[in-house]
Design a protein around this motif. Structure first.
Motif, PDB file in Angstrom:
ATOM      1  N   GLN A  34       0.846  -1.201   0.000  1.00 34.00           N
ATOM      2  CA  GLN A  34       0.000   0.000   0.000  1.00 34.00           C
ATOM      3  C   GLN A  34       0.875   1.244   0.000  1.00 34.00           C
ATOM      4  O   GLN A  34       1.777   1.358   0.833  1.00 34.00           O
ATOM      5  CB  GLN A  34      -0.887  -0.014   1.250  1.00 34.00           C
ATOM      6  CG  GLN A  34      -1.666   1.275   1.473  1.00 34.00           C
ATOM      7  CD  GLN A  34      -2.603   1.158   2.678  1.00 34.00           C
ATOM      8  OE1 GLN A  34      -3.126   0.088   2.974  1.00 34.00           O
ATOM      9  NE2 GLN A  34      -2.823   2.254   3.379  1.00 34.00           N
ATOM     10  N   SER A  36      -0.017   5.064   0.239  1.00 30.97           N
ATOM     11  CA  SER A  36      -1.092   6.050   0.374  1.00 30.97           C
ATOM     12  C   SER A  36      -0.622   7.347   1.007  1.00 30.97           C
ATOM     13  O   SER A  36      -1.437   8.229   1.280  1.00 30.97           O
ATOM     14  CB  SER A  36      -2.236   5.436   1.196  1.00 30.97           C
ATOM     15  OG  SER A  36      -1.763   4.918   2.416  1.00 30.97           O
ATOM     16  N   GLU A  37       0.680   7.480   1.211  1.00 38.42           N
ATOM     17  CA  GLU A  37       1.221   8.670   1.884  1.00 38.42           C
ATOM     18  C   GLU A  37       1.579   9.766   0.893  1.00 38.42           C
ATOM     19  O   GLU A  37       1.847   9.488  -0.275  1.00 38.42           O
ATOM     20  CB  GLU A  37       2.496   8.302   2.667  1.00 38.42           C
ATOM     21  CG  GLU A  37       2.251   7.486   3.899  1.00 38.42           C
ATOM     22  CD  GLU A  37       1.979   6.018   3.586  1.00 38.42           C
ATOM     23  OE1 GLU A  37       2.297   5.571   2.459  1.00 38.42           O
ATOM     24  OE2 GLU A  37       1.437   5.329   4.459  1.00 38.42           O
ATOM     25  N   TYR A  70      -2.964   5.166  -3.766  1.00 36.67           N
ATOM     26  CA  TYR A  70      -4.223   5.890  -3.593  1.00 36.67           C
ATOM     27  C   TYR A  70      -4.030   7.007  -2.574  1.00 36.67           C
ATOM     28  O   TYR A  70      -2.951   7.145  -1.995  1.00 36.67           O
ATOM     29  CB  TYR A  70      -5.363   4.931  -3.222  1.00 36.67           C
ATOM     30  CG  TYR A  70      -5.347   4.380  -1.833  1.00 36.67           C
ATOM     31  CD1 TYR A  70      -4.577   3.274  -1.507  1.00 36.67           C
ATOM     32  CD2 TYR A  70      -6.131   4.949  -0.826  1.00 36.67           C
ATOM     33  CE1 TYR A  70      -4.592   2.750  -0.235  1.00 36.67           C
ATOM     34  CE2 TYR A  70      -6.153   4.428   0.461  1.00 36.67           C
ATOM     35  CZ  TYR A  70      -5.375   3.339   0.753  1.00 36.67           C
ATOM     36  OH  TYR A  70      -5.383   2.826   2.022  1.00 36.67           O
ATOM     37  N   GLY A  71      -5.095   7.767  -2.365  1.00 41.42           N
ATOM     38  CA  GLY A  71      -4.975   8.925  -1.475  1.00 41.42           C
ATOM     39  C   GLY A  71      -3.862   9.825  -1.975  1.00 41.42           C
ATOM     40  O   GLY A  71      -3.619   9.898  -3.195  1.00 41.42           O
ATOM     41  N   GLY A  73      -0.925   9.295  -2.024  1.00 39.33           N
ATOM     42  CA  GLY A  73       0.108   8.487  -2.653  1.00 39.33           C
ATOM     43  C   GLY A  73      -0.055   8.352  -4.157  1.00 39.33           C
ATOM     44  O   GLY A  73       0.891   8.010  -4.860  1.00 39.33           O
ATOM     45  N   CYS A 101      -5.553   3.944  -8.148  1.00 41.41           N
ATOM     46  CA  CYS A 101      -6.950   3.812  -7.717  1.00 41.41           C
ATOM     47  C   CYS A 101      -7.806   4.819  -8.489  1.00 41.41           C
ATOM     48  O   CYS A 101      -7.535   6.020  -8.462  1.00 41.41           O
ATOM     49  CB  CYS A 101      -7.035   4.092  -6.217  1.00 41.41           C
ATOM     50  SG  CYS A 101      -8.711   4.290  -5.588  1.00 41.41           S
ATOM     51  N   ALA A 104      -9.387   7.594  -6.402  1.00 42.73           N
ATOM     52  CA  ALA A 104      -8.441   8.677  -6.108  1.00 42.73           C
ATOM     53  C   ALA A 104      -8.228   9.545  -7.350  1.00 42.73           C
ATOM     54  O   ALA A 104      -8.105  10.770  -7.247  1.00 42.73           O
ATOM     55  CB  ALA A 104      -7.108   8.093  -5.625  1.00 42.73           C
ATOM     56  N   GLY A 125      -8.674   1.158  -4.917  1.00 42.33           N
ATOM     57  CA  GLY A 125      -7.399   0.658  -4.400  1.00 42.33           C
ATOM     58  C   GLY A 125      -7.586  -0.240  -3.191  1.00 42.33           C
ATOM     59  O   GLY A 125      -6.955  -1.293  -3.069  1.00 42.33           O
ATOM     60  N   HIS A 141       1.920  -2.596   4.658  1.00 41.69           N
ATOM     61  CA  HIS A 141       1.787  -1.130   4.636  1.00 41.69           C
ATOM     62  C   HIS A 141       2.821  -0.557   5.594  1.00 41.69           C
ATOM     63  O   HIS A 141       2.764  -0.772   6.770  1.00 41.69           O
ATOM     64  CB  HIS A 141       0.378  -0.683   5.059  1.00 41.69           C
ATOM     65  CG  HIS A 141       0.249   0.798   5.039  1.00 41.69           C
ATOM     66  ND1 HIS A 141      -0.644   1.491   5.794  1.00 41.69           N
ATOM     67  CD2 HIS A 141       0.913   1.722   4.318  1.00 41.69           C
ATOM     68  CE1 HIS A 141      -0.544   2.791   5.570  1.00 41.69           C
ATOM     69  NE2 HIS A 141       0.408   2.960   4.681  1.00 41.69           N
TER      70      HIS A 141
ATOM     71  N   SER B  45     -10.369  11.189   5.780  1.00 43.23           N
ATOM     72  CA  SER B  45     -10.560  10.307   4.623  1.00 43.23           C
ATOM     73  C   SER B  45     -11.275   9.003   4.979  1.00 43.23           C
ATOM     74  O   SER B  45     -11.653   8.240   4.080  1.00 43.23           O
ATOM     75  CB  SER B  45      -9.209   9.992   3.965  1.00 43.23           C
ATOM     76  OG  SER B  45      -8.366   9.322   4.870  1.00 43.23           O
ATOM     77  N   HIS B  49     -13.061   6.478   2.283  1.00 44.99           N
ATOM     78  CA  HIS B  49     -12.437   5.181   1.986  1.00 44.99           C
ATOM     79  C   HIS B  49     -13.394   4.019   2.231  1.00 44.99           C
ATOM     80  O   HIS B  49     -13.490   3.094   1.422  1.00 44.99           O
ATOM     81  CB  HIS B  49     -11.161   5.000   2.820  1.00 44.99           C
ATOM     82  CG  HIS B  49     -10.023   5.850   2.342  1.00 44.99           C
ATOM     83  ND1 HIS B  49      -8.898   6.099   3.088  1.00 44.99           N
ATOM     84  CD2 HIS B  49      -9.846   6.518   1.169  1.00 44.99           C
ATOM     85  CE1 HIS B  49      -8.081   6.870   2.397  1.00 44.99           C
ATOM     86  NE2 HIS B  49      -8.631   7.143   1.240  1.00 44.99           N
TER      87      HIS B  49
END
Lengths: 141, 141, 141
Positions: A34, A36-37, A70-71, A73, A101, A104, A125, A141, B45, B49
């Motif tokens: 993952q 997502s950052e 995603y997010g 990231g 994703c 996103a 995602g 993650h 989020s 999500h």
């Protein structure tokens, strides 16, 4: 005929065993990462972590790896993050799937042409990581 | 009698298959989310999500979702976080379980009456996520 | 002889069931924690989280716990982090395995003698967490 009757239970046992022990074709290990950052340590260490993991698992049946972006990231997988194109392309060339994703993408107004050309896409995602875990993939993650 | 003998192995095979393939009743996908961060992007989020994940899995057998709140994340589930009551209540109304960790409640002196009325509780947030993973739930942090 | 023929399918069924239901010896629950953050909340809460988790699972078949240290988190397991030696040693004394990633050791020039004496080592921290998940361990980050 008597012989058939004796063999049938053995066949049932064998088929039952085969159903339990059968493994999917391909590499022995499967891992979904993952990402997502926002830009920072998670971005700069991603390629190192994936490469080290694949190297460690190479002698042990090999690995199939996906990274889900995603997010915040998601931006790592866009052409605006030019500094990351080369290390990500090298992962892609090794067979690592790099997946954006679509949720996103919509939220952040990222179009397909904004992504690196080697990026793939998934509808969600998180749903992708859920499905992979259900299919026996390890999650990191 | 001969017929019985021939059928018995087939029955054994069928029962063995049924034991392997049986799935729990209810939605096909089950996901436990971890919310352990202080106020910030993880809070804002979360609803998006969870909603996107459930929407994506809806056409694919549906999903059952839990969110476990602990550490600094516990505060998101307390009445002091009024801005988050509405989106969390909407998740709860959709059947998402929102669970406070009792260890975190003790450490942070949070009483049951401090939590949103739709919050559930578990003895240990991490033990809950362990048990869910053991039961085949996907884990997302 | 007729009797043997009737018993054989039952035996096949029983053996199939035994193969499915057999569980590994030892504690019922197995958990691998990831510690990859720099000094901060992740460090100060680790011992509390592991202890609470083990306490909660103690009445329910017990637990076997590992913590994998890598990335900036590796430093927590080195003698330079003297403030954390006592709580980590207490975890180790309870049977928790505290494992340093050798890839992180190489990258950060950490030698075996720099680690706390109770620290173990694995070739790759992430590969270790992958293997544990594949073996049915829950993963907590």
């Amino acid at each position: 005929m008597k012989k058939t009757l004796l063999l049938a239970p053995a066949l049932a046992l064998f088929l039952g065993y085969a159903a339990i022990s059968q493994t999917p074709a391909g590499p022995r290990h499967r891992v979904v990462f993952q990402l997502s950052e926002p830009e920072g340590p998670a971005w700069s260490s991603l390629a190192v972590h994936v490469n080290n993991t694949m190297k460690s698992l190479a002698d042990d049946g090999g690995s199939q790896v996906e990274v889900v972006f995603y997010g915040p990231g998601l931006s790592m997988l866009t052409k605006s993050s030019a500094a990351y194109e080369e290390p990500l392309k090298q992962l892609s060339d090794k067979g690592v799937k790099l997946l954006a994703c679509r949720n996103a993408m919509k939220m952040r107004n990222v179009k397909t042409e904004d992504l690196f050309p080697f990026a793939g896409q998934v509808d969600s995602g998180i749903a992708e990581m859920v499905r992979k875990q259900e299919a026996g993939w390890a999650y990191i993650h």
